[in-house]
Design a protein around this motif. Structure first.
Motif, PDB file in Angstrom:
ATOM      1  N   GLY A 147       0.836  -1.202   0.000  1.00 31.93           N
ATOM      2  CA  GLY A 147       0.000   0.000   0.000  1.00 31.93           C
ATOM      3  C   GLY A 147       0.869   1.250   0.000  1.00 31.93           C
ATOM      4  O   GLY A 147       2.057   1.207  -0.347  1.00 31.93           O
ATOM      5  N   ILE A 148       0.271   2.347   0.417  1.00 28.10           N
ATOM      6  CA  ILE A 148       0.995   3.616   0.378  1.00 28.10           C
ATOM      7  C   ILE A 148       2.176   3.602   1.351  1.00 28.10           C
ATOM      8  O   ILE A 148       3.236   4.144   1.064  1.00 28.10           O
ATOM      9  CB  ILE A 148       0.029   4.789   0.652  1.00 28.10           C
ATOM     10  N   GLY A 149       1.991   2.934   2.485  1.00 23.92           N
ATOM     11  CA  GLY A 149       3.078   2.848   3.469  1.00 23.92           C
ATOM     12  C   GLY A 149       4.285   2.111   2.916  1.00 23.92           C
ATOM     13  O   GLY A 149       5.440   2.516   3.135  1.00 23.92           O
ATOM     14  N   ALA A 204       3.667  -2.936   6.390  1.00 26.79           N
ATOM     15  CA  ALA A 204       2.685  -1.847   6.292  1.00 26.79           C
ATOM     16  C   ALA A 204       1.436  -2.434   5.660  1.00 26.79           C
ATOM     17  O   ALA A 204       1.201  -2.286   4.475  1.00 26.79           O
ATOM     18  CB  ALA A 204       3.224  -0.684   5.470  1.00 26.79           C
ATOM     19  N   THR A 205       0.670  -3.117   6.473  1.00 28.92           N
ATOM     20  CA  THR A 205      -0.488  -3.833   5.939  1.00 28.92           C
ATOM     21  C   THR A 205      -1.792  -3.065   6.137  1.00 28.92           C
ATOM     22  O   THR A 205      -2.860  -3.570   5.821  1.00 28.92           O
ATOM     23  CB  THR A 205      -0.602  -5.236   6.558  1.00 28.92           C
TER      24      THR A 205
HETATM   25  C1  LIG Z   1     -11.329   7.243   3.726  1.00 25.23           C
HETATM   26  C2  LIG Z   1      -9.912   7.562   4.099  1.00 25.23           C
HETATM   27  C3  LIG Z   1      -9.399   8.800   3.790  1.00 25.23           C
HETATM   28  C4  LIG Z   1      -8.094   9.115   4.121  1.00 25.23           C
HETATM   29  N1  LIG Z   1      -7.632  10.343   3.792  1.00 25.23           N
HETATM   30  C5  LIG Z   1      -6.370  10.669   4.096  1.00 25.23           C
HETATM   31  C6  LIG Z   1      -5.869  11.950   3.748  1.00 25.23           C
HETATM   32  O1  LIG Z   1      -6.570  12.771   3.196  1.00 25.23           O
HETATM   33  N2  LIG Z   1      -4.588  12.250   4.068  1.00 25.23           N
HETATM   34  C7  LIG Z   1      -3.790  11.362   4.695  1.00 25.23           C
HETATM   35  O2  LIG Z   1      -2.638  11.693   4.942  1.00 25.23           O
HETATM   36  N3  LIG Z   1      -4.233  10.127   5.039  1.00 25.23           N
HETATM   37  C8  LIG Z   1      -5.512   9.767   4.759  1.00 25.23           C
HETATM   38  N4  LIG Z   1      -5.986   8.536   5.117  1.00 25.23           N
HETATM   39  C9  LIG Z   1      -5.106   7.626   5.784  1.00 25.23           C
HETATM   40  C10 LIG Z   1      -4.535   6.716   4.690  1.00 25.23           C
HETATM   41  O3  LIG Z   1      -5.248   5.547   4.593  1.00 25.23           O
HETATM   42  C11 LIG Z   1      -3.232   6.258   4.984  1.00 25.23           C
HETATM   43  O4  LIG Z   1      -2.430   7.384   5.048  1.00 25.23           O
HETATM   44  C12 LIG Z   1      -2.669   5.252   3.969  1.00 25.23           C
HETATM   45  O5  LIG Z   1      -3.530   4.790   2.993  1.00 25.23           O
HETATM   46  C13 LIG Z   1      -2.268   4.085   4.766  1.00 25.23           C
HETATM   47  O6  LIG Z   1      -1.324   3.375   4.044  1.00 25.23           O
HETATM   48  P1  LIG Z   1      -0.938   1.919   4.481  1.00 25.23           P
HETATM   49  O7  LIG Z   1       0.123   1.474   3.566  1.00 25.23           O
HETATM   50  O8  LIG Z   1      -0.690   1.897   5.939  1.00 25.23           O
HETATM   51  O9  LIG Z   1      -2.264   1.103   4.231  1.00 25.23           O
HETATM   52  P2  LIG Z   1      -2.953   0.767   2.837  1.00 25.23           P
HETATM   53  O10 LIG Z   1      -2.738   1.847   1.853  1.00 25.23           O
HETATM   54  O11 LIG Z   1      -4.339   0.362   3.179  1.00 25.23           O
HETATM   55  O12 LIG Z   1      -2.133  -0.487   2.313  1.00 25.23           O
HETATM   56  C14 LIG Z   1      -2.051  -1.709   2.988  1.00 25.23           C
HETATM   57  C15 LIG Z   1      -2.074  -2.806   1.955  1.00 25.23           C
HETATM   58  O13 LIG Z   1      -1.639  -4.021   2.548  1.00 25.23           O
HETATM   59  C16 LIG Z   1      -2.436  -5.065   2.062  1.00 25.23           C
HETATM   60  N5  LIG Z   1      -2.349  -6.219   2.956  1.00 25.23           N
HETATM   61  C17 LIG Z   1      -2.942  -6.392   4.151  1.00 25.23           C
HETATM   62  N6  LIG Z   1      -2.620  -7.596   4.661  1.00 25.23           N
HETATM   63  C18 LIG Z   1      -1.787  -8.188   3.786  1.00 25.23           C
HETATM   64  C19 LIG Z   1      -1.102  -9.452   3.738  1.00 25.23           C
HETATM   65  N7  LIG Z   1      -1.215 -10.330   4.721  1.00 25.23           N
HETATM   66  N8  LIG Z   1      -0.335  -9.724   2.666  1.00 25.23           N
HETATM   67  C20 LIG Z   1      -0.209  -8.846   1.652  1.00 25.23           C
HETATM   68  N9  LIG Z   1      -0.831  -7.659   1.635  1.00 25.23           N
HETATM   69  C21 LIG Z   1      -1.614  -7.324   2.690  1.00 25.23           C
HETATM   70  C22 LIG Z   1      -3.802  -4.447   1.969  1.00 25.23           C
HETATM   71  O14 LIG Z   1      -4.641  -5.183   1.121  1.00 25.23           O
HETATM   72  C23 LIG Z   1      -3.449  -3.078   1.398  1.00 25.23           C
HETATM   73  O15 LIG Z   1      -3.423  -3.104   0.010  1.00 25.23           O
HETATM   74  C24 LIG Z   1      -7.284   8.180   4.790  1.00 25.23           C
HETATM   75  C25 LIG Z   1      -7.804   6.942   5.103  1.00 25.23           C
HETATM   76  C26 LIG Z   1      -9.100   6.612   4.773  1.00 25.23           C
HETATM   77  C27 LIG Z   1      -9.619   5.266   5.137  1.00 25.23           C
END
Ligand SMILES: Cc1cc2nc3c(=O)[nH]c(=O)nc-3n(C[C@H](O)[C@H](O)[C@H](O)COP(=O)(O)OP(=O)(O)OC[C@H]3O[C@@H](n4cnc5c(N)ncnc54)[C@H](O)[C@@H]3O)c2cc1C
Lengths: 653, 167
Positions: A170-172, A336-337
């Motif tokens: 994901g984005i993380g 970063a899941t």
């Molecule tokens: C509606 C909404 C609006 C938001 N707006 C903002 C904003 O305006 N500004 C801001 O800064 N932040 C915002 N956020 C927060 C934003 O979600 C996070 O900043 C960012 O998307 C989180 O990134 P991440 O990588 O942690 O999670 P994600 O982007 O969700 O990525 C995690 C990925 O890991 C995958 N995954 C999970 N488990 C496994 C596994 N076992 N094996 C392989 N892959 C797996 C998931 O399917 C997913 O694709 C918002 C969040 C939401 C829900």
């Protein structure tokens, strides 16, 4: 009644997944992970393929108009309900589903809850698409803390090894990989295991469901740029540039906003579409797709040579004739899941259980377009629960829908009035319309200012205190949204109710929400509505991700402390150091880092934001560089400038 | 991004060294016809402005503690900077800065037979141009320039250098 466990098998008879049906009711089978209870991810399965009904301890099945049909034993199913007897194979696409008379689940519920108010509903889409999970893989090989590399090699399933492995995709993950690349690591030393092609797919899905379509503006500032680690040029400058270049002189308003925000102007926020496009560009520049391997992480272990091994499953369509089980070895791993699952408040959960298949009550993060469509056609009453940013988006959408049908009423249900905003130091948070207001989800000083320093320096107990003071549900002060509420009150189609929900039930095709009003009388009140949209949120519970749950059970890393209660609850993430390392997983030279909501309530408040992900990536990359990890150079002013020029030119880092 | 107090002071010092000093030297040498010594007024002007800034930063910081985000708009920053400039210029004109070299060339007041300072020769237009040449690049550096070179600066509340790395 004992729950029934259905096994999903592949053509070779191998069990891929198990689904436990614990409650009476209907369960959908289909490819669309977000909308069905039994997701089967393969092209041979229709979006909504078939349905299973558990009734009186007996199972029934029907085909839901699938493209490839459904077979029960030798019988092709039609639109009727057929009884599904134990031992008879149910064939859905390439999968075979069976259950045995003795196939009852012995274990406790798959997901535990740590408080009684809320309980998780294991749901696909927001949870893990389960068909790849809970299988026997990796089995006994992983039933220990340290796995010998020789055994992994001998298994014949080792797909590759790398220096840096990002799990999640994901984005993380993206931001971390972007840092590594800019710090000098070549593309072929990095691997990403994830389930989406583009890093923002999951986030986009959340945004669209919660009423932030691409043209709408999100909730982060101009310099929270996951595609650009310098934060310059920010989104405001880029938007100004584009519009002014196109001859629209009003484009300067974006830059002026940044100059005047938040006091003289509303805070600038970028359009979701612009964020996606910028990420597309950076994905291309750093070679994201080349580093990406599709797979779902199952478990992670230390190896006996100071590395880590990830067990994962690749999608069926990529496995060909072989099975889907794979291993990957890495020196450094980043987790970063994202959100492990959606958690529903207790009352919503019981309603869902008792009224399976009812689309009257939805979580705002789920797909719920149908509600607006139905409202536009037939009108109706909607209860909106919660007061956060998503609630304000949903209210805005309902207002838009009202332009097409005036017969729409909105009851806004909140727990209680907000008399005064949260207080900290000499400051107090602003309140309006019974909602606490602040531009972003944390006070700005948490990102880089005095509050960041305070929190990082604080001991765990003190951190909880600080996070409780700064946290809570808030929304951004936006004139358009407030005008809608004022108009709604004046015109009588919008009303606020305060109270705790006792229960929700379905009566005469209406959803009745029983509330106990706040105050000395504690009177009970029934809100009767056609729909309930719950905007109280996504609550992050790391134990509801099977992958993380396994990791926690195996290595028992310390957890942060939870804060808040009810909709404001923030559950405990995995404890990380100030460099975002999970110290308990250190393995000689090997290290595991984490980012995002998985690290909630740790050394940084805004971990689940773009800037928080950038911060985590910066801290961990610097940490690795200081340890002279392979491929990483030190990032001084000159290197930073040169890399920035490359970014500007769109050249590879 | 929201700075810390220490970060504010550090950043101010760095910007005066990086931008204020070279610009001021150029102006001072131009005023002296590119000969040694450079004109003193521009140097004293900028030094006073810097000193006032160092005194005011903690005041600004205290004021921001009343704000939930501990921050205020860039527009406020610009406004207060202009105020600082006007204050320093007024002080010069009113001859409140006793250390100004103009005082060294004090003359005897014929009527009262006491030494008085000469009013500095810097005109408002000159001072404003000087201020603008220092302030505008500083603002650009704050909004854009520094972070291109210093990737950690914005997360450290305006402090320079790396994060402490603890193993
Ligand atoms: C509606 C909404 C609006 C938001 N707006 C903002 C904003 O305006 N500004 C801001 O800064 N932040 C915002 N956020 C927060 C934003 O979600 C996070 O900043 C960012 O998307 C989180 O990134 P991440 O990588 O942690 O999670 P994600 O982007 O969700 O990525 C995690 C990925 O890991 C995958 N995954 C999970 N488990 C496994 C596994 N076992 N094996 C392989 N892959 C797996 C998931 O399917 C997913 O694709 C918002 C969040 C939401 C829900």
């Amino acid at each position: 009644m004992m729950p029934i466990e259905i096994q999903v098998r592949d053509a070779g008879g191998r069990t891929l997944a198990r689904f436990r049906l614990a409650d009476e009711g209907e369960y959908q089978i289909g490819r669309e992970q977000a909308k069905v209870e039994i997701p089967l991810v393969d092209g041979s399965v229709s979006r909504r393929h078939a349905a299973v009904r558990l009734s009186g301890g007996r199972l029934f099945v029907t085909d839901s108009g699938s493209t490839n049909g459904t077979r029960l034993g030798e019988t092709p199913l039609g639109k009727h309900w057929y009884e599904w007897l134990a031992g008879v194979p149910l064939v859905v696409g390439i999968f075979t589903l069976v259950y045995e008379p003795g196939d009852f689940a012995e274990e406790a519920p798959a997901v535990e809850t740590d408080d009684e108010r809320t309980a998780p509903v294991p749901r696909a889409g927001t949870a893990d698409p389960v068909p790849w999970l809970e299988s026997e893989f990796p089995g006994r090989l992983f039933a220990r803390d340290t796995v010998p590399v020789a055994e992994i090699v001998a298994s014949g399933k080792l797909a590759g090894e790398t220096d840096y492995l990002a799990v999640g995709g994901g984005i993380g993950s993206f931001v971390w990989v972007d840092h590594l690349r800019i710090w000098g690591v070549p593309q072929d030393r990095i691997r990403v295991i994830g389930v989406t092609a583009s890093c923002y797919e999951k986030w986009k899905e959340y945004c669209e469901n919660s009423q932030i379509p691409g043209r709408e503006r999100i909730r982060s500032n101009s310099i929270s740029t996951p595609d650009n680690l310098w934060g310059f040029p920010g989104y405001a400058l880029r938007e100004t540039w584009r519009e002014v270049k196109g001859g629209d002189i009003r484009g300067f308003r974006h830059i002026l906003k940044v100059f005047g925000e938040p006091t003289l102007a509303e805070t600038y926020t970028p359009r979701a579409d612009d964020v996606y496009a910028a990420l597309d560009r950076e994905e291309l520049r750093i070679g994201w797709r080349q580093m990406l391997t599709f797979g779902r992480a199952i478990a992670l272990r230390k190896t006996d040579d100071g590395r880590y091994v990830l067990a994962y499953k690749i999608p069926a369509d990529q496995a060909g004739d072989s099975d889907r089980d794979r291993y990957f070895l890495a020196r450094v791993v980043q987790l970063a899941t994202g959100y492990p699952t959606t958690r529903y408040l207790d009352d919503l959960q019981s309603f869902k259980r008792q009224n399976r298949g009812s689309n009257r009550v939805v979580n705002a993060y789920e797909e719920h377009e149908g509600i607006y469509r139905a409202l536009a056609e037939r009108g109706g009453t909607v209860v909106v629960r919660g007061r956060g940013i998503v609630a304000s988006r949903v209210l805005q959408r309902l207002h838009e829908t009202r332009q097409r049908n005036k017969q729409i009423g909105v009851l806004h249900l909140m727990r209680g009035p907000v008399e005064a905003g949260a207080a900290f130091d000499l400051a107090r948070r602003a309140v309006g319309y019974d909602v606490e207001m602040q531009p972003f989800n944390w006070p700005k000083a948490c990102w880089g200012g005095e509050y960041r320093r305070l929190l990082e320096a604080a001991a765990p107990e003190k951190r909880v205190e600080l996070l409780s003071a700064w946290g809570g549900t808030t929304t951004a002060e936006r004139a358009d949204w407030m005008a809608i509420l004022s108009a709604g009150k004046r015109e009588g189609w919008y009303r606020i109710y305060f109270g705790e929900v006792k229960k929700m039930r379905l009566k005469n095709d209406k959803v009745v929400t029983e509330i106990v009003a706040k105050g000395p009388f504690s009177e009970t009140l029934d809100l009767v509505a056609d729909y309930v949209i719950d905007c109280t949120g996504l609550i992050a519970d790391v134990t509801s991700s099977p992958f993380l749950k396994d990791l926690l059970a195996r290595y028992n890393p310390p957890r942060n402390k939870a804060t808040g209660s009810g909709p404001d609850q923030r559950l405990a993430g995995i404890a990380v150091t100030n460099q975002f390392e999970i110290a308990a997983l250190r393995n000689g030279p090997g290290r595991v880092y984490a980012a995002g909501v998985v690290t909630q309530n740790g050394p940084y408040a805004a971990v689940d934001s773009f800037l928080g992900l950038q911060y985590a990536a910066l801290r961990s990359t610097d940490h690795l560089a200081a340890a002279r990890a392979p491929g990483l150079r030190r990032m001084g002013p000159l290197r930073s400038f040169v890399q920035w020029l490359k970014w500007t030119a769109g050249a590879k880092p | 991004m929201t700075p810390t107090l220490f970060g504010r002071l550090q950043t101010r010092l760095a910007l005066y060294l990086l931008i204020g000093l070279p610009v001021t030297l150029a102006i001072a040498f131009r005023a002296s016809g590119w000969s040694w010594p450079p004109a003193a007024e521009p140097c004293w002007f900028i030094a006073t402005l810097f000193a006032l800034g160092l005194v005011l930063e903690p005041v600004y910081f205290q004021m921001q503690r009343f704000r939930w985000d501990q921050d205020w708009p860039f527009a406020f920053f610009a406004f207060f900077s202009v105020m600082e400039f006007l204050a320093v210029y007024a002080a010069m004109r009113l001859d409140w800065l006793p250390y100004l070299p103009a005082c060294l060339q004090s003359r005897l007041d014929p009527a009262r037979q006491v030494p008085v300072c000469q009013v500095p020769s810097l005109t408002l237009a000159e001072a404003a141009a000087h201020f603008g040449l220092v302030f505008v690049p500083m603002l650009i550096a704050l909004l854009a320039g520094l972070q291109i070179f210093m990737v950690r600066w914005r997360y450290r509340g305006g402090q320079f250098g790396r994060f402490p790395v603890i193993d």
